[in-house]
Design a protein around this motif. Structure first.
Motif, mmCIF file in Angstrom:
data_model
loop_
_atom_site.group_PDB
_atom_site.id
_atom_site.type_symbol
_atom_site.label_atom_id
_atom_site.label_comp_id
_atom_site.label_asym_id
_atom_site.label_seq_id
_atom_site.Cartn_x
_atom_site.Cartn_y
_atom_site.Cartn_z
ATOM 1 N N VAL A 63 0.847 -1.186 0.000
ATOM 2 C CA VAL A 63 0.000 0.000 0.000
ATOM 3 C C VAL A 63 0.887 1.242 0.000
ATOM 4 O O VAL A 63 1.762 1.388 0.853
ATOM 5 N N VAL A 64 0.657 2.122 -0.965
ATOM 6 C CA VAL A 64 1.471 3.326 -1.124
ATOM 7 C C VAL A 64 0.576 4.544 -0.937
ATOM 8 O O VAL A 64 -0.435 4.690 -1.640
ATOM 9 N N GLN A 65 0.941 5.393 0.017
ATOM 10 C CA GLN A 65 0.208 6.640 0.245
ATOM 11 C C GLN A 65 1.162 7.695 0.762
ATOM 12 O O GLN A 65 1.945 7.439 1.673
ATOM 13 N N ASP A 66 1.098 8.862 0.161
ATOM 14 C CA ASP A 66 1.910 9.989 0.605
ATOM 15 C C ASP A 66 1.115 10.744 1.671
ATOM 16 O O ASP A 66 0.111 11.378 1.379
ATOM 17 N N LYS A 67 1.566 10.664 2.922
ATOM 18 C CA LYS A 67 0.852 11.292 4.029
ATOM 19 C C LYS A 67 1.497 12.604 4.471
ATOM 20 O O LYS A 67 1.248 13.078 5.572
ATOM 21 N N SER A 68 2.293 13.211 3.602
ATOM 22 C CA SER A 68 3.035 14.399 4.015
ATOM 23 C C SER A 68 2.125 15.562 4.397
ATOM 24 O O SER A 68 2.478 16.378 5.249
ATOM 25 N N VAL A 69 0.931 15.629 3.801
ATOM 26 C CA VAL A 69 0.013 16.719 4.156
ATOM 27 C C VAL A 69 -0.420 16.625 5.614
ATOM 28 O O VAL A 69 -0.745 17.638 6.248
ATOM 29 N N ALA A 141 -10.692 5.490 -0.049
ATOM 30 C CA ALA A 141 -9.956 4.537 0.785
ATOM 31 C C ALA A 141 -10.469 4.503 2.217
ATOM 32 O O ALA A 141 -9.943 3.768 3.049
ATOM 33 N N LEU A 142 -11.508 5.274 2.516
ATOM 34 C CA LEU A 142 -11.970 5.434 3.898
ATOM 35 C C LEU A 142 -12.437 4.142 4.552
ATOM 36 O O LEU A 142 -12.363 4.006 5.773
ATOM 37 N N LEU A 143 -12.934 3.194 3.761
ATOM 38 C CA LEU A 143 -13.394 1.939 4.341
ATOM 39 C C LEU A 143 -12.287 1.243 5.123
ATOM 40 O O LEU A 143 -12.547 0.554 6.112
ATOM 41 N N VAL A 144 -11.042 1.456 4.696
ATOM 42 C CA VAL A 144 -9.889 0.893 5.404
ATOM 43 C C VAL A 144 -9.265 1.923 6.334
ATOM 44 O O VAL A 144 -9.070 1.672 7.529
ATOM 45 N N THR A 145 -8.969 3.104 5.808
ATOM 46 C CA THR A 145 -8.138 4.060 6.542
ATOM 47 C C THR A 145 -8.834 4.708 7.725
ATOM 48 O O THR A 145 -8.202 4.993 8.743
ATOM 49 N N ASP A 146 -10.140 4.961 7.614
ATOM 50 C CA ASP A 146 -10.850 5.667 8.675
ATOM 51 C C ASP A 146 -11.949 4.836 9.325
ATOM 52 O O ASP A 146 -12.095 4.847 10.552
ATOM 53 N N PHE A 147 -12.723 4.114 8.516
ATOM 54 C CA PHE A 147 -13.871 3.398 9.058
ATOM 55 C C PHE A 147 -13.524 2.012 9.579
ATOM 56 O O PHE A 147 -14.320 1.407 10.305
ATOM 57 N N SER A 148 -12.361 1.490 9.205
ATOM 58 C CA SER A 148 -11.917 0.145 9.638
ATOM 59 C C SER A 148 -12.980 -0.915 9.359
ATOM 60 O O SER A 148 -13.150 -1.864 10.124
ATOM 61 N N ALA A 149 -13.682 -0.755 8.244
ATOM 62 C CA ALA A 149 -14.716 -1.716 7.877
ATOM 63 C C ALA A 149 -14.137 -2.946 7.202
ATOM 64 O O ALA A 149 -14.790 -3.995 7.137
ATOM 65 N N LEU A 182 -19.169 12.177 14.405
ATOM 66 C CA LEU A 182 -19.081 11.888 15.839
ATOM 67 C C LEU A 182 -18.399 10.550 16.095
ATOM 68 O O LEU A 182 -17.693 10.386 17.092
ATOM 69 N N ILE A 183 -18.626 9.586 15.191
ATOM 70 C CA ILE A 183 -17.987 8.267 15.339
ATOM 71 C C ILE A 183 -16.615 8.276 14.693
ATOM 72 O O ILE A 183 -15.631 7.828 15.284
ATOM 73 N N TRP A 184 -16.562 8.790 13.470
ATOM 74 C CA TRP A 184 -15.313 8.862 12.720
ATOM 75 C C TRP A 184 -15.020 10.329 12.430
ATOM 76 O O TRP A 184 -15.506 10.881 11.427
ATOM 77 N N PRO A 185 -14.252 10.995 13.277
ATOM 78 C CA PRO A 185 -14.006 12.441 13.087
ATOM 79 C C PRO A 185 -13.390 12.738 11.729
ATOM 80 O O PRO A 185 -12.437 12.096 11.301
ATOM 81 N N ARG A 186 -13.947 13.715 11.055
ATOM 82 C CA ARG A 186 -13.464 14.174 9.758
ATOM 83 C C ARG A 186 -14.056 15.549 9.524
ATOM 84 O O ARG A 186 -15.002 15.943 10.202
#
Length: 200
Positions: A63-69, A141-149, A182-186
């Motif tokens: 998995v490749v993601q640039d998280k510099s931001v 990608a939120l299903l993996v990165t934020d929602f952990s679904a 409230l569950i997944w802050p964004r």
């Protein structure tokens, strides 16, 4: 692939140079995800916060993601992403202005905007024995990165079987379960979501 991206940025900027203020820090910009088949391998490039999940024959996905931001998340970002301050548009606007000040500058983070030299800051490489890939905007990608679904292997399987439209629809379902973060802050109810799925 960096050369291809640099030429593309330059060509798009040239199309708008006479009609737009390209020096404005808020000029439209984009994250980039690219792959290219090279024999039995897959070459990849990621600029900014898109994600590429490369499905290897063995050993699990790369998995490749640039998280510099993420390094430039400030108090404004935290306020904008917290459920109680979601309605505070001023916090979101402050976040955007702060990011514009460090975008495409040394010590900041890089996106495809008007400066072709941004391509040199992309993450790139080659992975061998790849059977497929998912190229995703951060909102897809939120299903993996934020929602952990699901995890990355599950996302790839789902994407192969159901396609990118179903992947985005599932993402929207999770976003709509928690519109106020409230569950997944964004910092917004729904994020932009683009997905490309390929099998080799």
């Amino acid at each position: 692939m960096e050369e291809v991206l640099a030429e593309s940025i330059d060509a798009v900027a040239a199309m708008h140079r006479d009609s737009c203020d390209l020096a404005h820090p808020g000029s439209p910009c984009s994250t980039v995800a690219m792959v290219r088949n090279v024999g039995d391998s897959l070459e990849y490039l990621v600029l900014s916060d898109s994600v590429i999940a490369l499905d290897r024959v063995s050993g699990g996905p790369v998995v490749v993601q640039d998280k510099s931001v993420n390094a430039f998340a400030s108090d404004s970002a935290q306020a904008a992403s917290s459920g109680r301050d979601k309605s505070d548009k001023a916090a979101l606007f402050t976040l955007i202005r702060e990011q514009q000040q460090v975008r495409n500058r040394p010590g900041g983070y890089w996106v495809a905007q008007v400066d072709p030299s941004a391509a040199a800051h992309a993450m790139s490489g080659v992975v061998e024995e790849v059977r497929g890939a998912a190229l995703l905007s951060d909102g897809a990608a939120l299903l993996v990165t934020d929602f952990s679904a699901m995890d990355w292997p599950e996302l790839l399987t789902f994407a192969y079987e159901q396609g990118p439209s179903a992947l985005i629809a599932s993402t929207r379902e999770f976003e709509d379960r928690d519109p106020d973060g409230l569950i997944w802050p964004r910092y917004k109810h729904r994020d932009d979501a683009t997905a490309v799925v390929c099998r080799l």
